[in-house]
Scaffold this motif. Structure first.
Motif, PDB file in Angstrom:
ATOM      1  N   GLY A  25       0.849  -1.177   0.089  1.00  0.00           N
ATOM      2  CA  GLY A  25      -0.084   0.038   0.019  1.00  0.00           C
ATOM      3  C   GLY A  25       0.746   1.476   0.123  1.00  0.00           C
ATOM      4  O   GLY A  25       1.975   1.228   0.384  1.00  0.00           O
ATOM      5  N   THR A  26      -0.002   2.195  -0.389  1.00  0.00           N
ATOM      6  CA  THR A  26       0.764   3.775  -0.390  1.00  0.00           C
ATOM      7  C   THR A  26       0.353   4.637   0.741  1.00  0.00           C
ATOM      8  O   THR A  26       0.824   5.684   1.168  1.00  0.00           O
ATOM      9  CB  THR A  26       0.642   4.497  -1.858  1.00  0.00           C
ATOM     10  N   GLY A  27      -0.644   4.186   1.377  1.00  0.00           N
ATOM     11  CA  GLY A  27      -1.333   4.976   2.283  1.00  0.00           C
ATOM     12  C   GLY A  27      -0.368   4.846   3.678  1.00  0.00           C
ATOM     13  O   GLY A  27      -0.605   3.741   4.258  1.00  0.00           O
ATOM     14  N   ARG A  28       0.549   5.628   4.192  1.00  0.00           N
ATOM     15  CA  ARG A  28       1.432   5.474   5.200  1.00  0.00           C
ATOM     16  C   ARG A  28       0.758   5.325   6.505  1.00  0.00           C
ATOM     17  O   ARG A  28       1.071   4.676   7.435  1.00  0.00           O
ATOM     18  CB  ARG A  28       2.279   6.694   5.402  1.00  0.00           C
ATOM     19  N   HIS A  29      -0.578   5.978   6.670  1.00  0.00           N
ATOM     20  CA  HIS A  29      -1.335   5.926   8.017  1.00  0.00           C
ATOM     21  C   HIS A  29      -2.545   5.207   8.031  1.00  0.00           C
ATOM     22  O   HIS A  29      -3.261   5.111   9.017  1.00  0.00           O
ATOM     23  CB  HIS A  29      -1.662   7.422   8.261  1.00  0.00           C
ATOM     24  N   LEU A  30      -2.488   4.382   6.970  1.00  0.00           N
ATOM     25  CA  LEU A  30      -3.900   3.604   6.858  1.00  0.00           C
ATOM     26  C   LEU A  30      -3.814   2.318   7.544  1.00  0.00           C
ATOM     27  O   LEU A  30      -2.758   1.567   7.478  1.00  0.00           O
ATOM     28  CB  LEU A  30      -4.015   3.236   5.304  1.00  0.00           C
ATOM     29  N   SER A  31      -4.718   2.025   8.390  1.00  0.00           N
ATOM     30  CA  SER A  31      -4.857   0.543   9.183  1.00  0.00           C
ATOM     31  C   SER A  31      -6.003  -0.229   8.378  1.00  0.00           C
ATOM     32  O   SER A  31      -7.179   0.462   8.324  1.00  0.00           O
ATOM     33  CB  SER A  31      -5.051   0.837  10.368  1.00  0.00           C
ATOM     34  N   THR A  32      -5.717  -1.337   8.003  1.00  0.00           N
ATOM     35  CA  THR A  32      -6.633  -2.080   7.223  1.00  0.00           C
ATOM     36  C   THR A  32      -7.200  -3.265   8.140  1.00  0.00           C
ATOM     37  O   THR A  32      -6.771  -3.685   9.120  1.00  0.00           O
ATOM     38  CB  THR A  32      -5.955  -2.611   6.030  1.00  0.00           C
ATOM     39  N   GLY A  33      -8.080  -4.142   7.758  1.00  0.00           N
ATOM     40  CA  GLY A  33      -8.721  -5.024   8.296  1.00  0.00           C
ATOM     41  C   GLY A  33     -10.445  -5.061   8.268  1.00  0.00           C
ATOM     42  O   GLY A  33     -10.740  -4.786   7.160  1.00  0.00           O
ATOM     43  N   THR A  34     -11.098  -5.475   9.319  1.00  0.00           N
ATOM     44  CA  THR A  34     -12.435  -5.795   9.174  1.00  0.00           C
ATOM     45  C   THR A  34     -13.055  -4.218   9.114  1.00  0.00           C
ATOM     46  O   THR A  34     -12.578  -3.354   9.869  1.00  0.00           O
ATOM     47  CB  THR A  34     -13.069  -6.388  10.390  1.00  0.00           C
ATOM     48  N   PHE A  35     -14.139  -4.329   8.413  1.00  0.00           N
ATOM     49  CA  PHE A  35     -14.990  -2.785   8.296  1.00  0.00           C
ATOM     50  C   PHE A  35     -16.309  -3.190   8.294  1.00  0.00           C
ATOM     51  O   PHE A  35     -16.905  -3.987   7.577  1.00  0.00           O
ATOM     52  CB  PHE A  35     -14.524  -2.087   6.880  1.00  0.00           C
ATOM     53  N   ALA A  36     -17.187  -2.477   9.213  1.00  0.00           N
ATOM     54  CA  ALA A  36     -18.527  -2.696   9.278  1.00  0.00           C
ATOM     55  C   ALA A  36     -19.256  -2.874   8.011  1.00  0.00           C
ATOM     56  O   ALA A  36     -20.040  -3.688   7.735  1.00  0.00           O
ATOM     57  CB  ALA A  36     -18.976  -1.698  10.215  1.00  0.00           C
ATOM     58  N   VAL A  37     -19.046  -1.734   7.163  1.00  0.00           N
ATOM     59  CA  VAL A  37     -20.082  -1.493   6.020  1.00  0.00           C
ATOM     60  C   VAL A  37     -19.892  -3.024   4.897  1.00  0.00           C
ATOM     61  O   VAL A  37     -20.933  -3.450   4.714  1.00  0.00           O
ATOM     62  CB  VAL A  37     -19.510  -0.262   5.231  1.00  0.00           C
ATOM     63  N   LEU A  38     -18.439  -3.349   5.063  1.00  0.00           N
ATOM     64  CA  LEU A  38     -18.377  -4.405   4.286  1.00  0.00           C
ATOM     65  C   LEU A  38     -18.684  -5.702   4.681  1.00  0.00           C
ATOM     66  O   LEU A  38     -19.200  -6.442   4.054  1.00  0.00           O
ATOM     67  CB  LEU A  38     -16.708  -4.581   3.947  1.00  0.00           C
ATOM     68  N   SER A  39     -18.542  -5.776   6.076  1.00  0.00           N
ATOM     69  CA  SER A  39     -19.213  -6.798   6.741  1.00  0.00           C
ATOM     70  C   SER A  39     -20.353  -7.209   6.725  1.00  0.00           C
ATOM     71  O   SER A  39     -21.256  -8.239   6.599  1.00  0.00           O
ATOM     72  CB  SER A  39     -18.809  -6.884   8.203  1.00  0.00           C
ATOM     73  N   LEU A  40     -21.389  -5.915   6.826  1.00  0.00           N
ATOM     74  CA  LEU A  40     -22.895  -6.003   6.491  1.00  0.00           C
ATOM     75  C   LEU A  40     -23.276  -6.488   5.285  1.00  0.00           C
ATOM     76  O   LEU A  40     -24.197  -7.363   5.070  1.00  0.00           O
ATOM     77  CB  LEU A  40     -23.255  -4.465   7.018  1.00  0.00           C
ATOM     78  N   MET A  41     -22.574  -5.859   4.238  1.00  0.00           N
ATOM     79  CA  MET A  41     -22.925  -6.336   2.874  1.00  0.00           C
ATOM     80  C   MET A  41     -22.442  -7.782   2.615  1.00  0.00           C
ATOM     81  O   MET A  41     -23.442  -8.470   1.738  1.00  0.00           O
ATOM     82  CB  MET A  41     -21.948  -5.333   1.877  1.00  0.00           C
ATOM     83  N   THR A  42     -21.211  -8.056   2.993  1.00  0.00           N
ATOM     84  CA  THR A  42     -21.049  -9.652   2.943  1.00  0.00           C
ATOM     85  C   THR A  42     -22.068 -10.482   3.553  1.00  0.00           C
ATOM     86  O   THR A  42     -22.538 -11.393   3.084  1.00  0.00           O
ATOM     87  CB  THR A  42     -19.676  -9.759   3.309  1.00  0.00           C
ATOM     88  N   GLY A  43     -22.283 -10.115   5.001  1.00  0.00           N
ATOM     89  CA  GLY A  43     -23.379 -10.803   5.440  1.00  0.00           C
ATOM     90  C   GLY A  43     -24.527 -10.911   4.871  1.00  0.00           C
ATOM     91  O   GLY A  43     -25.150 -12.234   5.017  1.00  0.00           O
ATOM     92  N   SER A  44     -24.971 -10.042   4.204  1.00  0.00           N
ATOM     93  CA  SER A  44     -26.384 -10.362   3.660  1.00  0.00           C
ATOM     94  C   SER A  44     -26.513 -11.108   2.673  1.00  0.00           C
ATOM     95  O   SER A  44     -27.369 -12.030   2.293  1.00  0.00           O
ATOM     96  CB  SER A  44     -26.623  -8.894   2.983  1.00  0.00           C
ATOM     97  N   VAL A  45     -25.348 -11.258   1.755  1.00  0.00           N
ATOM     98  CA  VAL A  45     -24.954 -12.344   0.654  1.00  0.00           C
ATOM     99  C   VAL A  45     -24.889 -13.571   1.294  1.00  0.00           C
ATOM    100  O   VAL A  45     -25.607 -14.668   0.876  1.00  0.00           O
ATOM    101  CB  VAL A  45     -23.902 -12.070  -0.125  1.00  0.00           C
ATOM    102  N   VAL A  46     -24.039 -13.847   2.476  1.00  0.00           N
ATOM    103  CA  VAL A  46     -23.948 -14.947   3.046  1.00  0.00           C
ATOM    104  C   VAL A  46     -25.254 -15.619   3.718  1.00  0.00           C
ATOM    105  O   VAL A  46     -25.428 -17.030   3.355  1.00  0.00           O
ATOM    106  CB  VAL A  46     -23.000 -15.032   4.165  1.00  0.00           C
ATOM    107  N   GLU A  47     -26.084 -14.918   4.165  1.00  0.00           N
ATOM    108  CA  GLU A  47     -27.353 -15.275   4.683  1.00  0.00           C
ATOM    109  C   GLU A  47     -28.496 -15.521   3.560  1.00  0.00           C
ATOM    110  O   GLU A  47     -29.216 -16.371   3.636  1.00  0.00           O
ATOM    111  CB  GLU A  47     -27.976 -14.067   5.491  1.00  0.00           C
ATOM    112  N   GLN A  48     -28.181 -14.923   2.330  1.00  0.00           N
ATOM    113  CA  GLN A  48     -29.072 -15.230   1.072  1.00  0.00           C
ATOM    114  C   GLN A  48     -28.766 -16.442   0.524  1.00  0.00           C
ATOM    115  O   GLN A  48     -29.733 -17.321   0.230  1.00  0.00           O
ATOM    116  CB  GLN A  48     -28.909 -14.067   0.233  1.00  0.00           C
ATOM    117  N   LEU A  49     -27.458 -16.931   0.326  1.00  0.00           N
ATOM    118  CA  LEU A  49     -27.214 -17.969  -0.151  1.00  0.00           C
ATOM    119  C   LEU A  49     -27.074 -19.275   0.773  1.00  0.00           C
ATOM    120  O   LEU A  49     -27.254 -20.060   0.214  1.00  0.00           O
ATOM    121  CB  LEU A  49     -25.505 -17.663  -0.840  1.00  0.00           C
TER     122      LEU A  49
END
Length: 612
Positions: free
Chosen positions: A74-98
């Motif tokens: 990455g090029t973002g020196r101050h960026l911390s990555t990992g789990t993110f609520a919005v993505l978890s919510l969107m992924t969870g909706s697909v998981v529950e549907q399938l």
């Protein structure tokens, strides 16, 4: 298992002042802040795993691999990555549907493990699909796409998604076992289901949730208000996790009151496994919005801190970093990940200046996964739901910016509100699509409502300004058109020129905005200032060529000024030079006006000044 107190973990740091000479020292963060940042990854990882509808341990995996990979690419020196609520919510909706929860419920241990394995497979396939899409965007150098997700769209998206997170966690807060609602109006469906099932709620889990929120919310407020005075942020999440685990263990809440707990967290890492590629056709359409949100949020957050600390990021390199991060982490059963708001803010407060801080976090997360997993056995899941809700604080408070946004730009305010309402009433995916489309529509509408300015000679100068600030030279008309010429604006452009010249349908048309109320005498020379025309399409180029023919037939001498090379090339291909000569093209308005004045002196009566 779970009966020993959690051992504290000290993180060795090499940080010196920002002006220190050693890059290694400047890259790491203060020990206390680093430890707080680390321990924030742990409860958030487990909490967001529940949003994704997978076991909590997979949230810990997602808090390890993406950090390590992004630190390398990455090029973002101050960026911390990992789990993110919005993505978890969107992924969870697909998981529950399938992979929906069986209606019968009361699954045996083996059936529960099989269900969890299927859901983990779908979540990992989502990470694989979104990573592959981002790598494809990197190959096509589509980093510029981040500009199409404007700031109002991103903020409204995250704020609306935060409300979805809050409502989706209500069953866990109240001890209710309810299926996740899908599709449009899912938020309201969930609220109705919770209200209907409220009499069946668990008083024990409600009490745990109330006590947890009573501690988490004030602590977060204290951390924000006294961030400059506190030597380290108060680790409210860590305190709540420890106290709740201790209380559940000593009081046997899981057996006496059927409180749902995290259970055993397997030590170590899962074996690398390619996600089930059979799932890709089903989840590819859902992976696209996840890839866009991942890139938009991460690039926006990286840009904020890059501007603040005077360095630059490469959007295409960010696509590569997040694409590889999601693709490789999916091999270890991780779900989609991106930059995270809470941990990034804490990392910046800690003074971390390079991706080296992420490497230290990975080292300690590794130790936790290998040795400290059993200490979370008795952690109530209701506490994780409370952590989910409290982590949405920054997203909810984005609504405080609305009065200022209204004051600055009513159009951006409308984009914010339309996106937010669409996200809340429909769902996150459709809300994002509505927000992007509406935002682009506003851009198109603004190009069609731009004011065309009639210019005149400013008093005492050789500069040409709008007529309200200057005077008009009789027989000379100068029009400045400050917007691109394309199929959506060509009609407006033609009406403005025809009205001012009295040609064709312009004789009966109402006066366009930005033009003088009267025309003193017939126009003999017309100057079009194309300095604001950044591009022209084929339809608009043909329109300009037709206007040149009309001017030629009406005896009006047409001049073009300040026309950039690409626009001039398009006009030439449309046949403009068949109607005008190269002598009628000028670099600036002043040069064109000087030539026009010479022509008027030779072809007409003496010029006098008429004041407007």
């Amino acid at each position: 298992m779970g009966r020993r107190p959690t051992r504290s973990c000290a993180l060795v740091s090499f940080r010196t002042s920002h002006g220190g000479p050693h890059n290694l020292a400047r890259g790491t963060a203060h020990p206390c802040h680093s430890t707080a940042n680390l321990f924030l990854h742990l409860p958030l990882g487990m909490a967001f795993a529940l949003l994704t509808s997978v076991p909590p341990v997979f949230g810990l995996y997602t808090s390890f691999f993406p950090i390590l990979i992004y630190s390398l690419l990455g090029t973002g020196r101050h960026l911390s990555t990992g789990t993110f609520a919005v993505l978890s919510l969107m992924t969870g909706s697909v998981v529950e549907q399938l992979v929906p929860e069986p209606l019968a419920g009361n699954l045996s241990r083996i059936e529960r493990e099989q269900l969890d394995a299927q859901r983990v497979g779908v979540a990992a396939a989502m990470a694989f699909g979104s990573g592959a899409l981002m790598l494809g965007m990197f190959a096509l150098q589509l980093g510029v796409l981040s500009t199409f997700l404007s700031e109002p769209v991103v903020k409204a998206l995250t704020s609306g998604a935060a409300l979805h997170v809050l409502v989706s966690q209500l069953p866990s807060l109240l001890g209710l076992s309810l299926p996740r609602q899908m599709g449009c109006f899912s938020l309201f469906k969930t609220l109705a289901a919770v209200v209907t099932a409220l009499p069946r709620g668990s008083l024990a889990e409600l009490t745990i949730s109330a006590l947890s929120l009573a501690l988490l919310v004030p602590v977060k407020e204290l951390n924000v208000r006294f961030r400059d005075r506190l030597p380290t942020p108060i680790p409210g999440e860590v305190v709540v996790v420890l106290l709740a685990s201790l209380l559940c263990f000593t009081s046997s809440l899981d057996t006496r009151y059927n409180v749902q707990i995290v259970g055993l967290l397997p030590a170590g890492f899962p074996q690398p496994l390619l996600p089930n590629l059979d799932e890709l056709p089903r989840i590819l359409a859902d992976s696209l919005p996840i890839a866009l949100v991942t890139f938009a949020v991460s690039a926006s957050l990286a840009s904020i801190y890059a501007d603040k600390y005077s360095y630059s990021i490469d959007p295409n390199q960010e696509l590569l970093a997040h694409g590889v991060s999601n693709l490789i982490s999916s091999l270890f059963s991780c779900f989609p990940n991106s930059a995270t708001l809470a941990t990034t803010s804490l990392l910046v407060d800690a003074g971390g200046n390079t991706q080296l801080a992420g490497v230290f976090s990975c080292t300690v997360v590794l130790l936790v996964l290998l040795w400290l997993g059993p200490f979370f056995y008795y952690l109530p899941k209701a506490v994780l739901a409370c952590i989910n809700i409290s982590s949405m604080r920054q997203m909810f408070f984005q609504m405080q910016e609305l009065p200022q946004l209204w004051h600055i730009s009513r159009v951006d305010f409308a984009v914010w509100m339309v996106t937010w309402v669409a996200v809340v009433t429909l769902n996150v995916d459709l809300g994002l699509a509505v927000g992007v489309v509406f935002s682009m529509m506003m851009v198109v509408c603004r190009t069609q409502r731009v004011k065309c300015l009639a210019l005149g000679l400013a008093e005492g100068t050789e500069l040409y300004r709008p007529l309200r600030e200057s005077h008009k030279v009789p027989g000379l008309c100068i029009l400045s058109y400050p917007t691109p010429l394309y199929f959506g604006t060509r009609g407006q452009f033609r009406r403005i020129v025809e009205w001012h010249l009295g040609l064709g349908r312009g004789k009966e048309s109402p006066k366009p905005d930005g033009l003088p109320d009267t025309v003193s005498e017939p126009v003999r020379v017309m100057i079009l200032d194309f300095g604001g025309v950044t591009f022209a399409d084929a339809a608009a180029a043909r329109e300009v060529a037709q206007l040149a023919s009309q001017c030629q037939d009406a005896g009006i001498y047409l001049l073009l000024a300040h026309c950039n090379a690409s626009v001039l090339e398009t006009l030439t291909r449309a046949g403009l030079l068949d109607r005008v000569t190269p002598d009628q093209l000028f670099v600036s308005v002043q040069d064109a006006a000087a030539h026009a004045l010479e022509r008027l002196e030779h072809t007409g009566p003496k010029i006098c000044t008429v004041w407007i």
